[in-house]
Scaffold this motif. Structure first.
Motif, mmCIF file in Angstrom:
data_model
loop_
_atom_site.group_PDB
_atom_site.id
_atom_site.type_symbol
_atom_site.label_atom_id
_atom_site.label_comp_id
_atom_site.label_asym_id
_atom_site.label_seq_id
_atom_site.Cartn_x
_atom_site.Cartn_y
_atom_site.Cartn_z
ATOM 1 N N VAL F 103 4.176 5.484 1.330
ATOM 2 C CA VAL F 103 3.615 5.604 -0.009
ATOM 3 C C VAL F 103 4.501 6.510 -0.859
ATOM 4 O O VAL F 103 4.815 6.196 -2.010
ATOM 5 C CB VAL F 103 2.167 6.159 0.067
ATOM 6 N N THR F 107 6.528 5.304 -4.174
ATOM 7 C CA THR F 107 6.180 5.970 -5.423
ATOM 8 C C THR F 107 7.413 6.607 -6.065
ATOM 9 O O THR F 107 7.598 6.547 -7.277
ATOM 10 C CB THR F 107 5.118 7.063 -5.153
ATOM 11 N N ILE F 130 3.352 -3.495 4.124
ATOM 12 C CA ILE F 130 1.953 -3.085 4.317
ATOM 13 C C ILE F 130 1.532 -3.255 5.771
ATOM 14 O O ILE F 130 0.340 -3.217 6.089
ATOM 15 C CB ILE F 130 0.989 -3.854 3.392
ATOM 16 N N SER F 140 -1.872 -1.775 6.180
ATOM 17 C CA SER F 140 -2.025 -0.450 5.594
ATOM 18 C C SER F 140 -2.614 -0.583 4.205
ATOM 19 O O SER F 140 -1.933 -0.991 3.267
ATOM 20 C CB SER F 140 -0.662 0.232 5.501
ATOM 21 N N ASN F 141 -3.877 -0.212 4.078
ATOM 22 C CA ASN F 141 -4.514 -0.307 2.776
ATOM 23 C C ASN F 141 -3.894 0.687 1.796
ATOM 24 O O ASN F 141 -3.765 0.405 0.608
ATOM 25 C CB ASN F 141 -6.019 -0.061 2.916
ATOM 26 N N LEU F 144 -0.839 -0.945 0.351
ATOM 27 C CA LEU F 144 -1.238 -2.064 -0.506
ATOM 28 C C LEU F 144 -1.764 -1.558 -1.850
ATOM 29 O O LEU F 144 -1.367 -2.046 -2.913
ATOM 30 C CB LEU F 144 -2.318 -2.890 0.201
ATOM 31 N N GLN F 145 -2.662 -0.580 -1.807
ATOM 32 C CA GLN F 145 -3.247 -0.074 -3.048
ATOM 33 C C GLN F 145 -2.186 0.576 -3.933
ATOM 34 O O GLN F 145 -2.213 0.444 -5.156
ATOM 35 C CB GLN F 145 -4.364 0.941 -2.735
ATOM 36 N N THR F 146 -1.266 1.275 -3.305
ATOM 37 C CA THR F 146 -0.172 1.886 -4.076
ATOM 38 C C THR F 146 0.599 0.805 -4.833
ATOM 39 O O THR F 146 0.877 0.937 -6.028
ATOM 40 C CB THR F 146 0.781 2.629 -3.119
ATOM 41 N N LEU F 150 0.945 0.271 -8.867
ATOM 42 C CA LEU F 150 2.279 0.336 -9.472
ATOM 43 C C LEU F 150 2.651 -0.973 -10.173
ATOM 44 O O LEU F 150 3.293 -0.968 -11.219
ATOM 45 C CB LEU F 150 3.327 0.684 -8.407
#
Ligand SMILES: Nc1ncnc2c1ncn2[C@@H]1O[C@H](COP(=O)(O)OP(=O)(O)OP(=O)(O)O)[C@@H](O)[C@H]1O
Ligand SMILES: Nc1ncnc2c1ncn2[C@@H]1O[C@H](COP(=O)(O)OP(=O)(O)OP(=O)(O)O)[C@@H](O)[C@H]1O
Ligand SMILES: Nc1ncnc2c1ncn2[C@@H]1O[C@H](COP(=O)(O)OP(=O)(O)OP(=O)(O)O)[C@@H](O)[C@H]1O
Ligand SMILES: Nc1ncnc2c1ncn2[C@@H]1O[C@H](COP(=O)(O)OP(=O)(O)OP(=O)(O)O)[C@@H](O)[C@H]1O
Ligand SMILES: Nc1ncnc2c1ncn2[C@@H]1O[C@H](COP(=O)(O)OP(=O)(O)OP(=O)(O)O)[C@@H](O)[C@H]1O
Ligand SMILES: Nc1ncnc2c1ncn2[C@@H]1O[C@H](COP(=O)(O)OP(=O)(O)OP(=O)(O)O)[C@@H](O)[C@H]1O
Ligand SMILES: [Mg+2]
Ligand SMILES: [Mg+2]
Ligand SMILES: [Mg+2]
Ligand SMILES: [Mg+2]
Ligand SMILES: [Mg+2]
Ligand SMILES: [Mg+2]
Lengths: 249, 249, 249, 249, 249, 249
Positions: F103, F107, F130, F140-141, F144-146, F150
């Motif tokens: 992450v 980022t 992920i 990996s949630n 995925l959410q990151t 983005l």
């Protein structure tokens, strides 16, 4: 010694007047005889704790649909007991707590209560306390198990008023119903002085009656609708009737 | 050396009279011949531990519906053994413990017991000990596995009285039934002196008999109902009959 | 150097006589020819480890219903090998261990065994070692995987006797059956001297025969029933027959 | 600089002869033409890595039922390449590793390989590497993902010989079959010199042929059966035939 | 004292103009009367917070399909309130936050708001805030529970404008629809000056009308399509019509 | 100030030529008109980022079956943009990273890109990023959410070229098909000069045509097959045709 111990927990003792007051913010409106009956049942249970030697712990489940007034009524009964220890356990004061912090906070309230000869603990909104969510049926098992054990434990005298929707083993159960009659509705409208004149109020009730209006609404949502209607003074009847009709039954 | 070791664990030794006493708070009422039979079976098992060389460990499962008196009866049998080591393992004393703290606490009781020539351990309310919940079938596997291994281990002599609902492999099993006859019910009412006169009591039983009343109730819930009825002295019969009828069978 | 290394692990070496002895507490009763056959097969496998150059590692699965004597028989075969390294890996000595502590403990036994020219490791009660529970099919995958790898590894010579119910890939498999004939039953009764006279014993067997009694019982449970019957000396036949009949087949 | 870097990882470099040797302990028996074909395919792939500029990374999946000789054959091909970097990644050397330790160990082997102009990595027994278990379909996703990424990465030249059962995206796939013909069986028996005379061997094969024996066995299990039969010198034919017949097809 | 406390949180106070501005980057186009109605509803709710004594907390759910303009409209209403405390809670400012960091960040915004006499909090894109994914129905229960408790809490006055798709208990709900009429479409096209002449624009609309074009598109996606079409100045009509037709209804 | 900030992140800035070059190792072969069309679409999207004021962020999904050339084509388009910031986010550079390290790494690339006036980020192989696996639908949630946040964020201008298989909300989608015509196949064969003469090549195509050969193959796998065939110079046609036929359609 014991007296010192009492001193130590002192800030946790006594009645948390402010918290209780806050959840009864809008008072108790006696819109139906069921309100009085529930208050009376609460009174008897409090009496049992005070006097029975065989049942120092009495647990009560107060249940009902969302917004019927479970929290306010529980707090009201607790307050009326005038016991030296009255506490509200609510998720509001535990926002951002970890699972173990919640367990510790809850356990502490019960432990403190054992130092009082008589005590009431209101455990409010258990669904949020245990982080319940129907998606995947997730919840905090640690908090749930803590509550189950504490509810069944019987050290000193202490009634528990609960406001949950899915538990099952309590000494006694009380059901709080939603409002379903125009009479109760009118009672509330009068009490909160939504209309300037009683003609207006009666007219609103009349028009709902004529429309054959059937409904089911918690006192909490009803009060919220009333305040929205109040925003457009020229249009109160129409706004309120429209919102009520929109409940869709 | 060994004597020193014994000294070290001393506070954990001996009979925890107070704890046992607390769970038999309301005594054992001999409302049915089954109560005497269960107490006798317990006595025989205790005797087996004392005398048999081949079976130093005897495990017993005491099961039955909620509130029939499992905890009180187990404690009663344990107390009657007069063994030098008698302990109650119960979730009540582990509120807020982490999984590993529970495992450690349970393991310690068994380890301490190995230092006594004769010992009884009552493992109470296993569902709560393992944090069991039917929602998602969650539970603490670590605690469960610890218990399974400890139940099967056979170091020094030690009977185990368990009060659980779902295990399966014990040397012996005893079932504790709920109360289902008016005779047993009347026995309990007399024992706890709910009514001022025996006429009143007989009248209450009569009215239930006439109504063709069929029921099934644990002694625990029955005692709780009796105390609630006791709150309204003028109305005892009516309150009790009403509550019993409300059981819905 | 190597000799020093050996010294270091010394306390872990040698034969753990005491542990082995404890699980064969009640001896091996030769109640059926299958008992002798199993002991002979074990002997041959031990011989293979001693002599074959191509198969330094021989793994054996000893399986069967609960209580048929798997643990005692495995320990017996291991003991008879008289190898310099004999170890019992059992959940009893790992109560309260974390997953990684279990993995470490198991791995250590195997690592130590590699330093001995000949070794036997009995891995007992794998279901408990891996914390298996049918509820939600939970278990410790870390321990399971450790065992699977260790069973397949082939450093120095070492037979493995296992007592599990669900694995599948072993060099050889032995099945331990429960007791199902009155002849075997009578053999056991004579061996443990439950009855004062052989007439009594024969009478008990006769009455079971007459009742057309069909059964299936592990030696472990049978020994336990015998000890319970022994508690009431005046009533032994009746108690034993009653308990056996209660098996329900 | 680069030379220094090489020095640093030196102990990890070179060919791990010993490990490779250990898994080919019992040699490669050319019991069937398929064995030679597989060795030849391996040789060609090794050649491709050595010479092609477009495909510096060639991944191969070597699959087949348990015990057919996947590990030994992969190691054999790797050894024959005589590349400067040959490594075996196997769960045997990672017993008791945590998930992240496994990932680190695997990653390190690949990272080291990038410093060699030519390298072979045998990834053996991936099911155990990823802690796979069919119960609940559990496995280490971290290890699996690491392998998937490493298999697809293409830095310097390097063939990968894998021995797994469920992956799917390889440049090439080779299938290793079990032994199914009496001819191959006889070949193995002669090679390992189980019988004292070739008459005995032929007689054993004959009796299987006459019985219309159909079978399917991995070379690994076969070698194990042969060693067991060898334990009773007077009874070798009977033991072997019995064991083979017991395969149940 | 209170003034000091205010100073401390000062940087968190006030209106976060920049953030709000950024999400309304492309302005609010009044393409339909529903846009004006929604803005008016928002205004009334803001008024209720300012004046009602019974409902210091008003929560509103603003929902609708992806890209209809939920975020921009919420921000717009919040901005128009001119309350001293206006904040946007959005996953954009929490990328890479752990679960507990998110809970802390959200809790802080609400805690800060209690120090302002009047405040608006826009909680945007709750699906991302709670890390929702339909695969396996995963999400952060800790964040979800925090929001549910905060939405129901009622300390000082504060309306909440939410933009989520699956919650259910709000005082009021507003639905934002997608664009479905050619009139609204033409309005947007004119506003963003895609075409050099209004003839071109009318022609585009005409050709869609003639084709019996039915559609449903969020304002966000529509603006994105328009910008793509703008890339090929000679081909604008064709590109736009093609893209719209490609929506497939 | 801003210039200083730029200096700080300098090593992360600029175009990562080497990485891009590596994934286009074998060049782009224009085997079909679709290749040119995809390159042209990419060019237009890059142009939109450069010029449109309303859509500073343009996200594109480039999808297709395994091995059709998604990675190489994305990198190619990115490279052609000649933007000052071009980055490849790929699992290859994150082997062994923990969830939170991934992450953070992702980022950081986006955060760095905001400092460039124009930037392209290629997010490659999201399934591996992920940690996706179909077994148990694990992934990996957090990662995925990151990515979802983005992708939707819109600070400065930046197109995103993605190569994933299951996402759904992009401004635009491009599909990369596998090779299915003999014409395209022949084009590739000529380009990579597998055959010494064009007669040989035509003959190979002819024999496939005569066999009524239908196929579907990614350019990546095709190139790999070609290299394998190249290993046996005397046998190229036969090897290649055999391998292609083995695709089984
Ligand atoms: N008769 C009444 N009983 C209870 N509450 C009343 C009554 N009359 C007025 N009220 C007011 O109605 C509101 C009831 O809200 P309350 O939070 O107690 O409901 P609730 O059932 O606990 O809701 P929820 O299901 O959301 O927890 C309070 O503001 C209370 O002051
Ligand atoms: N014959 C009896 N057997 C058991 N308990 C009795 C009997 N007579 C009276 N009691 C009283 O009834 C109560 C029984 O409660 P107890 O907690 O033992 O029930 P339980 O079956 O363990 O309940 P739970 O299922 O909730 O664990 C005790 O207060 C005990 O003193
Ligand atoms: N022939 C026999 N074989 C095995 N055990 C015997 C035999 N005869 C007597 N025993 C005694 O019977 C008992 C067998 O118990 P053991 O724990 O070995 O059974 P088990 O199959 O391992 O049980 P579990 O399934 O619970 O693990 C031991 O006490 C042992 O001394
Ligand atoms: N032709 C052969 N191919 C492979 N192994 C052979 C051959 N001939 C003899 N062997 C021997 O047979 C054994 C094969 O075992 P190996 O561990 O390689 O099987 P495997 O398929 O990897 O088993 P598993 O499925 O358990 O991993 C080795 O001891 C090897 O020396
Ligand atoms: N009437 C309008 N209402 C809302 N937004 C509008 C309107 N007219 C133009 N816009 C512009 O359209 C865009 C709407 O995007 P916004 O992010 O608010 O949509 P959303 O519904 O929140 O999308 P998502 O479902 O992805 O969260 C903004 O750029 C906004 O400036
Ligand atoms: N027209 C083309 N388009 C893309 N790649 C091509 C083309 N012509 C040749 N190639 C080569 O083919 C290979 C394509 O592999 P690439 O890794 O891009 O495929 P992919 O679709 O990303 O595969 P995967 O599904 O495994 O991620 C590269 O080596 C590239 O140089
Ligand atoms: Mg409430
Ligand atoms: Mg109990
Ligand atoms: Mg056993
Ligand atoms: Mg192998
Ligand atoms: Mg939005
Ligand atoms: Mg790719």
């Amino acid at each position: 010694d014991f007296m010192n111990a009492l001193d130590e927990v002192h800030p946790a003792f006594g009645v948390s007047e402010e918290e209780l007051q806050q959840v009864i913010q809008n008072g108790i409106i006696h819109f139906d005889v069921v309100v009085d009956e529930l208050l009376r049942s609460g009174e008897l249970l409090v009496e049992q704790v005070r006097t029975s030697t065989r049942t120092p712990l009495v647990s009560v489940l107060l249940y009902g649909p969302p917004g019927v007034g479970k929290t306010a009524l529980s707090a009201s009964i607790a307050q009326a007991s005038e016991f030296p220890f009255i506490k509200l356990i609510s998720p509001d004061s535990m926002v951002g707590f970890s699972e173990s912090q919640k367990v510790a906070a809850i356990t502490k309230v019960f432990a403190d209560s054992y130092k009082s000869p008589l005590s009431v603990i209101v455990v409010d909104n258990i669904e949020r306390l245990i982080d319940w969510t129907p998606m995947g049926a997730r919840f905090s098992n640690a908090v749930l198990q803590t509550l189950l054990v504490l509810f069944g434990r019987r050290p000193p005298k202490r009634p528990i008023l609960e406001d949950i929707g899915f538990s099952e083993t309590f000494d006694s159960e009380l059901r709080m119903p939603p409002i379903t009659t125009l009479r109760a509705l009118e009672f509330v409208l009068r009490e909160v002085e939504l209309f300037k004149t009683s003609e207006e109020r009666k007219q609103a009730i009349k028009s709902l009656e004529d429309a054959g209006f059937k409904f089911q609404i918690g006192i909490k949502k009803l009060l919220s609708m009333i305040e929205m209607a109040r925003q457009e003074p020229d249009n109160v009847v129409q706004r309120l009737v429209g919102a009520l009709m929109g409940l869709g039954m």
